[in-house]
Design a protein around this motif. Structure first.
Motif, PDB file in Angstrom:
ATOM      1  N   PRO A  37       0.832  -1.211   0.000  1.00  0.00           N
ATOM      2  CA  PRO A  37       0.000   0.000   0.000  1.00  0.00           C
ATOM      3  C   PRO A  37       0.866   1.259   0.000  1.00  0.00           C
ATOM      4  O   PRO A  37       0.480   2.282  -0.560  1.00  0.00           O
ATOM      5  CB  PRO A  37      -0.789  -0.118   1.320  1.00  0.00           C
ATOM      6  CG  PRO A  37      -0.780  -1.577   1.657  1.00  0.00           C
ATOM      7  CD  PRO A  37       0.538  -2.111   1.149  1.00  0.00           C
ATOM      8  N   THR A  38       2.051   1.189   0.625  1.00  0.00           N
ATOM      9  CA  THR A  38       2.922   2.364   0.787  1.00  0.00           C
ATOM     10  C   THR A  38       3.897   2.496  -0.380  1.00  0.00           C
ATOM     11  O   THR A  38       4.479   1.502  -0.812  1.00  0.00           O
ATOM     12  CB  THR A  38       3.733   2.222   2.083  1.00  0.00           C
ATOM     13  OG1 THR A  38       4.384   0.954   2.049  1.00  0.00           O
ATOM     14  CG2 THR A  38       2.843   2.295   3.302  1.00  0.00           C
ATOM     15  N   PRO A  39       4.108   3.719  -0.883  1.00  0.00           N
ATOM     16  CA  PRO A  39       5.045   3.903  -1.995  1.00  0.00           C
ATOM     17  C   PRO A  39       6.492   4.111  -1.537  1.00  0.00           C
ATOM     18  O   PRO A  39       6.773   4.114  -0.342  1.00  0.00           O
ATOM     19  CB  PRO A  39       4.533   5.197  -2.634  1.00  0.00           C
ATOM     20  CG  PRO A  39       3.943   5.966  -1.499  1.00  0.00           C
ATOM     21  CD  PRO A  39       3.410   4.958  -0.520  1.00  0.00           C
ATOM     22  N   ASN A  75      -0.919  -1.752  -3.257  1.00  0.00           N
ATOM     23  CA  ASN A  75      -1.502  -3.017  -2.785  1.00  0.00           C
ATOM     24  C   ASN A  75      -1.862  -3.930  -3.957  1.00  0.00           C
ATOM     25  O   ASN A  75      -2.744  -4.769  -3.845  1.00  0.00           O
ATOM     26  CB  ASN A  75      -2.739  -2.738  -1.915  1.00  0.00           C
ATOM     27  CG  ASN A  75      -3.100  -3.925  -1.050  1.00  0.00           C
ATOM     28  OD1 ASN A  75      -2.228  -4.655  -0.565  1.00  0.00           O
ATOM     29  ND2 ASN A  75      -4.388  -4.148  -0.856  1.00  0.00           N
ATOM     30  N   VAL A  76      -1.203  -3.714  -5.096  1.00  0.00           N
ATOM     31  CA  VAL A  76      -1.441  -4.527  -6.292  1.00  0.00           C
ATOM     32  C   VAL A  76      -0.111  -5.156  -6.693  1.00  0.00           C
ATOM     33  O   VAL A  76       0.853  -4.432  -6.969  1.00  0.00           O
ATOM     34  CB  VAL A  76      -1.977  -3.659  -7.458  1.00  0.00           C
ATOM     35  CG1 VAL A  76      -2.144  -4.508  -8.721  1.00  0.00           C
ATOM     36  CG2 VAL A  76      -3.292  -2.984  -7.071  1.00  0.00           C
ATOM     37  N   THR A 424       2.217  -3.823   9.292  1.00  0.00           N
ATOM     38  CA  THR A 424       1.498  -4.868   8.544  1.00  0.00           C
ATOM     39  C   THR A 424       0.569  -4.189   7.534  1.00  0.00           C
ATOM     40  O   THR A 424       0.119  -3.051   7.743  1.00  0.00           O
ATOM     41  CB  THR A 424       0.629  -5.761   9.468  1.00  0.00           C
ATOM     42  OG1 THR A 424      -0.391  -4.936  10.047  1.00  0.00           O
ATOM     43  CG2 THR A 424       1.445  -6.437  10.560  1.00  0.00           C
ATOM     44  N   ILE A 425       0.274  -4.936   6.474  1.00  0.00           N
ATOM     45  CA  ILE A 425      -0.640  -4.411   5.455  1.00  0.00           C
ATOM     46  C   ILE A 425      -2.039  -4.258   6.052  1.00  0.00           C
ATOM     47  O   ILE A 425      -2.750  -3.292   5.767  1.00  0.00           O
ATOM     48  CB  ILE A 425      -0.621  -5.341   4.219  1.00  0.00           C
ATOM     49  CG1 ILE A 425       0.746  -5.199   3.541  1.00  0.00           C
ATOM     50  CG2 ILE A 425      -1.752  -5.008   3.246  1.00  0.00           C
ATOM     51  CD1 ILE A 425       0.979  -6.106   2.354  1.00  0.00           C
ATOM     52  N   ALA A 426      -2.409  -5.201   6.928  1.00  0.00           N
ATOM     53  CA  ALA A 426      -3.742  -5.124   7.547  1.00  0.00           C
ATOM     54  C   ALA A 426      -3.905  -3.806   8.306  1.00  0.00           C
ATOM     55  O   ALA A 426      -4.944  -3.134   8.179  1.00  0.00           O
ATOM     56  CB  ALA A 426      -3.947  -6.316   8.484  1.00  0.00           C
ATOM     57  N   GLU A 427      -2.867  -3.404   9.052  1.00  0.00           N
ATOM     58  CA  GLU A 427      -2.961  -2.135   9.801  1.00  0.00           C
ATOM     59  C   GLU A 427      -3.075  -0.948   8.839  1.00  0.00           C
ATOM     60  O   GLU A 427      -3.811   0.004   9.098  1.00  0.00           O
ATOM     61  CB  GLU A 427      -1.700  -1.920  10.647  1.00  0.00           C
ATOM     62  CG  GLU A 427      -1.590  -2.754  11.898  1.00  0.00           C
ATOM     63  CD  GLU A 427      -0.204  -2.587  12.514  1.00  0.00           C
ATOM     64  OE1 GLU A 427      -0.140  -2.107  13.648  1.00  0.00           O
ATOM     65  OE2 GLU A 427       0.816  -2.915  11.859  1.00  0.00           O
ATOM     66  N   MET A 428      -2.306  -1.016   7.755  1.00  0.00           N
ATOM     67  CA  MET A 428      -2.350   0.093   6.783  1.00  0.00           C
ATOM     68  C   MET A 428      -3.756   0.235   6.214  1.00  0.00           C
ATOM     69  O   MET A 428      -4.304   1.337   6.155  1.00  0.00           O
ATOM     70  CB  MET A 428      -1.361  -0.161   5.635  1.00  0.00           C
ATOM     71  CG  MET A 428       0.094  -0.152   6.062  1.00  0.00           C
ATOM     72  SD  MET A 428       1.161  -0.717   4.696  1.00  0.00           S
ATOM     73  CE  MET A 428       2.702  -0.932   5.583  1.00  0.00           C
ATOM     74  N   LEU A 429      -4.330  -0.904   5.810  1.00  0.00           N
ATOM     75  CA  LEU A 429      -5.654  -0.849   5.193  1.00  0.00           C
ATOM     76  C   LEU A 429      -6.713  -0.464   6.224  1.00  0.00           C
ATOM     77  O   LEU A 429      -7.645   0.290   5.919  1.00  0.00           O
ATOM     78  CB  LEU A 429      -5.992  -2.199   4.542  1.00  0.00           C
ATOM     79  CG  LEU A 429      -5.069  -2.609   3.379  1.00  0.00           C
ATOM     80  CD1 LEU A 429      -5.493  -3.955   2.798  1.00  0.00           C
ATOM     81  CD2 LEU A 429      -5.034  -1.553   2.276  1.00  0.00           C
TER      82      LEU A 429
END
Ligand SMILES: Cc1cc2nc3c(=O)[nH]c(=O)nc-3n(C[C@H](O)[C@H](O)[C@H](O)COP(=O)(O)OP(=O)(O)OC[C@H]3O[C@@H](n4cnc5c(N)ncnc54)[C@H](O)[C@@H]3O)c2cc1C
Length: 433
Positions: A37-39, A75-76, A424-429
């Protein structure tokens, strides 16, 4: 007709490519596809947390992202959510700027023991890269061996011995700060196969090692030559002379007043990692340098340590049947062109060398090639990708979404720190919901 370009990877080379395209082609749409998700690639996940100024380059990338022709698909993941082949049919040109995420192995016995972590993993862990949040290196040890004589090795050594106060104004991952600052670690050994003159440190990074609050550099004056000799360009010669001067100034700094030490150990080639299931030590062979190369002397010595952290270079990950140059660790390419409408730039094109700015040259170059070689057609580009991702239930993160994640990290920063990174990606989303 609009030129539609997909760039895979949002590190420096991805953003420099996007910028060069948008500055030079009025009618274009440029999409960056990023697996996190983060660039910002290694600017977020590699550059040392205490080198905040280096990360300021992301301000320029943010300006690029704010151009109207640009879109971000965070996130892709190419290879999971969309294939190279699909991108090639949807866009006029596709540029892979996916970096070199894998550690080069040492290729010595014992490398599979618990307590051996390559730099990509270890640096990722202390920088809160979601791939390495669960690494949990056991830092309950008095000594760590870092293998390599470049800036990544020096970054790791420095982060391991800096105090909580020295790291307070940084974006060190919270989990890493807790583990590092609770560790009884007193000695970090940095091993180089060759000598001080061949070491690849830049001088600013090296000098910092003499200015640490509770750690002193340790260097054997017998390993330091009087002067730099050999065939070097003027620029290289100056760096080496400055480095030698800095190393000479380190001699005697370890006067017993500081409780931690960073040992610069040259002419030492790791030959075996010792221990049972876990790392207990490292065996090294003494070397000498002949014609710029390290040659073994047959004499070995051992050190005790609980962690071995090889920082001996990176290589690209194999991807969707693309041609790979195993030796160089890159996607096989002809000056940036791979096949058909597929191009590469940055580390996956040229290997893990140079500074952040080196990737600007790559980005400019590949943009020029695309402009010269590709004729825009009526391919669906961004709309096609968005439709495909929707059909596959992929939750793409936009650049505005990233700005919300960014704001949430900044809001959660402890006193004096720039941010508290989600690990974590879950926290980001979740921060977007
Ligand atoms: C530990 C470390 C510290 C460094 N410190 C400095 C420094 O202080 N100063 C300096 O000048 N240089 C530094 N560098 C070098 C600098 O970071 C690199 O030159 C630069 O990041 C390379 O850019 P890149 O875009 O090629 O790759 P990267 O920055 O690695 O970016 C690649 C991007 O592609 C994404 N990606 C990968 N695979 C996929 C996929 N399948 N689908 C979608 N996205 C994908 C990744 O998630 C990543 O965001 C450092 C490097 C390291 C490793």
């Amino acid at each position: 007709m609009t030129l539609n370009v997909a760039i895979v990877g949002s590190g420096p080379s991805g953003f420099y490519t996007a910028d060069a395209l948008m500055k030079n082609v009025e009618d274009c749409r440029v999409d960056i596809i990023e697996r996190l998700p983060t660039p910002f690639g290694l600017i977020r996940g590699g550059v040392a947390p205490d080198h905040a100024k280096t990360k300021n380059v992301t301000r320029a990338y943010t300006k690029t992202a704010e151009r109207p022709q640009f879109a971000y698909f965070g996130n892709v993941e190419m290879g999971r959510d969309v294939s190279v082949a699909e991108l090639k049919t949807m866009y006029d040109a596709v540029v892979l700027t996916i970096g070199s995420p894998l550690d080069r192995p040492l290729g010595i016995p014992g490398e599979d023991k618990i307590g051996v972590f390559g730099a990509a993993a270890f640096v990722g862990w202390y920088n809160a890269h979601p791939d390495f949040t669960e690494l949990n290196p056991d830092l309950n040890t008095g000594a760590v061996a870092v293998i390599g004589n470049g800036n990544v090795a020096i970054d790791i050594a420095r982060v391991l011995v800096k105090t909580p106060a020295e790291m307070a104004a940084t974006d060190l991952a919270a989990h890493a700060g807790a583990a590092i600052h609770a560790s009884p670690l007193t000695d970090v050994y940095m091993f180089g196969r060759r000598g001080p003159i061949e070491a690849k440190f830049t001088n600013v990074e090296l000098r910092e090692m003499g200015e640490l609050e509770i750690a002193a550099p340790v260097i054997d004056p017998g390993q330091l030559p009087d002067e730099v000799t050999g065939e070097f360009s003027d620029r290289d010669l100056r760096v080496r002379e400055r480095n030698l001067e800095s190393m000479k100034s380190f001699v005697g700094l370890d006067d017993g007043t500081k409780p931690k030490r960073v040992h610069f150990s040259f002419y030492s080639n790791p030959v075996e990692i010792l221990g049972g299931d876990r790392v207990e030590g490292l065996r090294l062979e003494r070397t000498k340098v002949e014609d710029g190369r390290a040659v073994g002397t047959g004499e070995t010595y051992d050190i005790e340590c609980g962690l071995v952290l090889p920082a001996v270079g990176y290589r690209g990950a194999p991807m969707d049947d693309l041609p790979v140059d195993e030796w160089a660790g890159v996607i096989t390419n002809d000056d940036g062109h791979v096949e058909d409408n597929l191009y590469v730039a940055g580390w996956i094109k040229r290997g893990p060398t140079g500074t952040i700015g080196t990737n600007k040259h790559d980005g400019d170059h590949v943009a020029k090639r695309i402009i010269a070689e590709i004729t825009p057609s009526d391919l669906p580009g961004r709309d096609g990708l968005a439709a495909l991702l929707a059909e596959r239930n992929v939750r793409a993160v936009s650049f505005d979404d990233w700005k919300k994640i960014d704001a949430a990290e900044i809001a959660a920063a402890p006193e004096g720190a720039p941010r508290c990174k989600f690990a974590t990606i879950a926290e980001m989303l979740a921060s977007l919901d």
